[in-house]
Design a protein around this motif. Structure first.
Motif, PDB file in Angstrom:
ATOM      1  N   ASP A  10     -52.158  26.919  60.178  1.00  0.00           N
ATOM      2  CA  ASP A  10     -52.972  26.178  61.141  1.00  0.00           C
ATOM      3  C   ASP A  10     -52.682  26.750  62.519  1.00  0.00           C
ATOM      4  N   ASP A  11     -53.723  26.968  63.323  1.00  0.00           N
ATOM      5  CA  ASP A  11     -53.537  27.549  64.643  1.00  0.00           C
ATOM      6  C   ASP A  11     -53.046  26.537  65.673  1.00  0.00           C
ATOM      7  N   GLU A  12     -53.050  25.246  65.334  1.00  0.00           N
ATOM      8  CA  GLU A  12     -52.548  24.220  66.253  1.00  0.00           C
ATOM      9  C   GLU A  12     -51.108  23.892  65.871  1.00  0.00           C
ATOM     10  N   ARG A  13     -50.167  24.249  66.750  1.00  0.00           N
ATOM     11  CA  ARG A  13     -48.737  24.106  66.453  1.00  0.00           C
ATOM     12  C   ARG A  13     -48.362  22.661  66.118  1.00  0.00           C
ATOM     13  N   ASP A  14     -48.925  21.690  66.841  1.00  0.00           N
ATOM     14  CA  ASP A  14     -48.597  20.285  66.576  1.00  0.00           C
ATOM     15  C   ASP A  14     -48.997  19.877  65.159  1.00  0.00           C
ATOM     16  N   VAL A  15     -50.167  20.325  64.724  1.00  0.00           N
ATOM     17  CA  VAL A  15     -50.642  20.020  63.371  1.00  0.00           C
ATOM     18  C   VAL A  15     -49.732  20.699  62.352  1.00  0.00           C
ATOM     19  N   LEU A  16     -49.417  21.942  62.591  1.00  0.00           N
ATOM     20  CA  LEU A  16     -48.547  22.700  61.695  1.00  0.00           C
ATOM     21  C   LEU A  16     -47.181  22.023  61.562  1.00  0.00           C
ATOM     22  N   ASP A  17     -46.608  21.615  62.680  1.00  0.00           N
ATOM     23  CA  ASP A  17     -45.308  20.931  62.651  1.00  0.00           C
ATOM     24  C   ASP A  17     -45.390  19.619  61.880  1.00  0.00           C
ATOM     25  N   SER A  18     -46.479  18.896  62.050  1.00  0.00           N
ATOM     26  CA  SER A  18     -46.660  17.624  61.356  1.00  0.00           C
ATOM     27  C   SER A  18     -46.759  17.825  59.840  1.00  0.00           C
ATOM     28  N   VAL A  19     -47.528  18.829  59.422  1.00  0.00           N
ATOM     29  CA  VAL A  19     -47.654  19.129  57.995  1.00  0.00           C
ATOM     30  C   VAL A  19     -46.292  19.524  57.429  1.00  0.00           C
ATOM     31  N   MET A  20     -45.588  20.383  58.143  1.00  0.00           N
ATOM     32  CA  MET A  20     -44.271  20.829  57.676  1.00  0.00           C
ATOM     33  C   MET A  20     -43.305  19.647  57.567  1.00  0.00           C
ATOM     34  N   ASP A  21     -43.345  18.738  58.523  1.00  0.00           N
ATOM     35  CA  ASP A  21     -42.507  17.534  58.448  1.00  0.00           C
ATOM     36  C   ASP A  21     -42.857  16.702  57.218  1.00  0.00           C
ATOM     37  N   ASP A  22     -44.154  16.544  56.959  1.00  0.00           N
ATOM     38  CA  ASP A  22     -44.591  15.740  55.817  1.00  0.00           C
ATOM     39  C   ASP A  22     -44.175  16.365  54.482  1.00  0.00           C
ATOM     40  N   LEU A  23     -43.991  17.664  54.460  1.00  0.00           N
ATOM     41  CA  LEU A  23     -43.654  18.363  53.216  1.00  0.00           C
ATOM     42  C   LEU A  23     -42.153  18.642  53.046  1.00  0.00           C
ATOM     43  N   GLU A  33     -42.983  27.618  54.403  1.00  0.00           N
ATOM     44  CA  GLU A  33     -43.271  28.581  55.462  1.00  0.00           C
ATOM     45  C   GLU A  33     -44.498  28.134  56.238  1.00  0.00           C
ATOM     46  N   ALA A  34     -44.534  28.506  57.522  1.00  0.00           N
ATOM     47  CA  ALA A  34     -45.647  28.151  58.396  1.00  0.00           C
ATOM     48  C   ALA A  34     -46.189  29.406  59.061  1.00  0.00           C
ATOM     49  N   ALA A  35     -47.502  29.404  59.301  1.00  0.00           N
ATOM     50  CA  ALA A  35     -48.151  30.515  60.001  1.00  0.00           C
ATOM     51  C   ALA A  35     -49.224  29.940  60.916  1.00  0.00           C
TER      52      ALA A  35
END
Length: 166
Positions: A10-23, A33-35
């Protein structure tokens, strides 16, 4: 390090961080991993493959600078090393035509709309990872503690029956 990876794009860092936290509940069993772009995601997949880690599941946003998420998922479905990965579109902006295109190219296993609920996301990811493991992992028993236990036990029993076991 796990032999299987979950990749979030996801190009939006806040969204990416939220997804990673949820997982985070999957991090003991899967490499998370995140990109922030499709280009970065390709690099992560290549680096992890070089280390012997297989892409099990990708959650990808649709609208990103430079390349659409649906196009990337279609690309992954055509590559032997990533074709078997479960592919989830996590977006609030994909149109019906884009989503249908991804489904028709066998590139999309699930669509999750933004904003999502953590319980829904983890349930869908658990279901998709369970399907992936049943299709790709010969030893399902270790996965019963983290994935869908009844489905895995059914698959184990079915395999026993098919090979002339009990």
């Amino acid at each position: 390090m796990s032999q299987y990876m979950i990749l979030c794009v996801d190009d939006e860092r806040d969204v990416l961080d939220s997804v990673m936290d949820d997982l985070q509940g999957f991090s003991d069993h899967f490499e998370l991993e995140a990109a922030e772009s499709v280009t970065e995601a390709r690099d992560v997949i290549e680096q992890m493959a070089a280390q012997g880690t297989q892409l099990a599941l990708i959650l990808c946003d649709h609208i990103m600078p430079g390349e659409l998420g649906v196009d990337f998922l279609i690309e992954l479905a055509k590559q032997p090393q990533t074709a078997g990965a479960r592919k989830l579109l996590l977006t609030g902006q994909a149109g019906l035509e884009d989503t249908v295109s991804a489904i028709n190219h066998a590139s999309l296993h699930y669509y999750i709309a933004k904003p999502w609920q953590k319980a829904t996301l983890t349930s869908v990811v658990t279901d998709q990872l369970t399907s992936f493991m049943i299709e790709h992992e010969p030893n399902l028993l270790p996965w019963t503690s983290v994935l869908d236990t009844p489905r895995l036990v059914d698959a184990i029993n079915k395999h026993k029956f098919e090979v002339g076991g009990e």
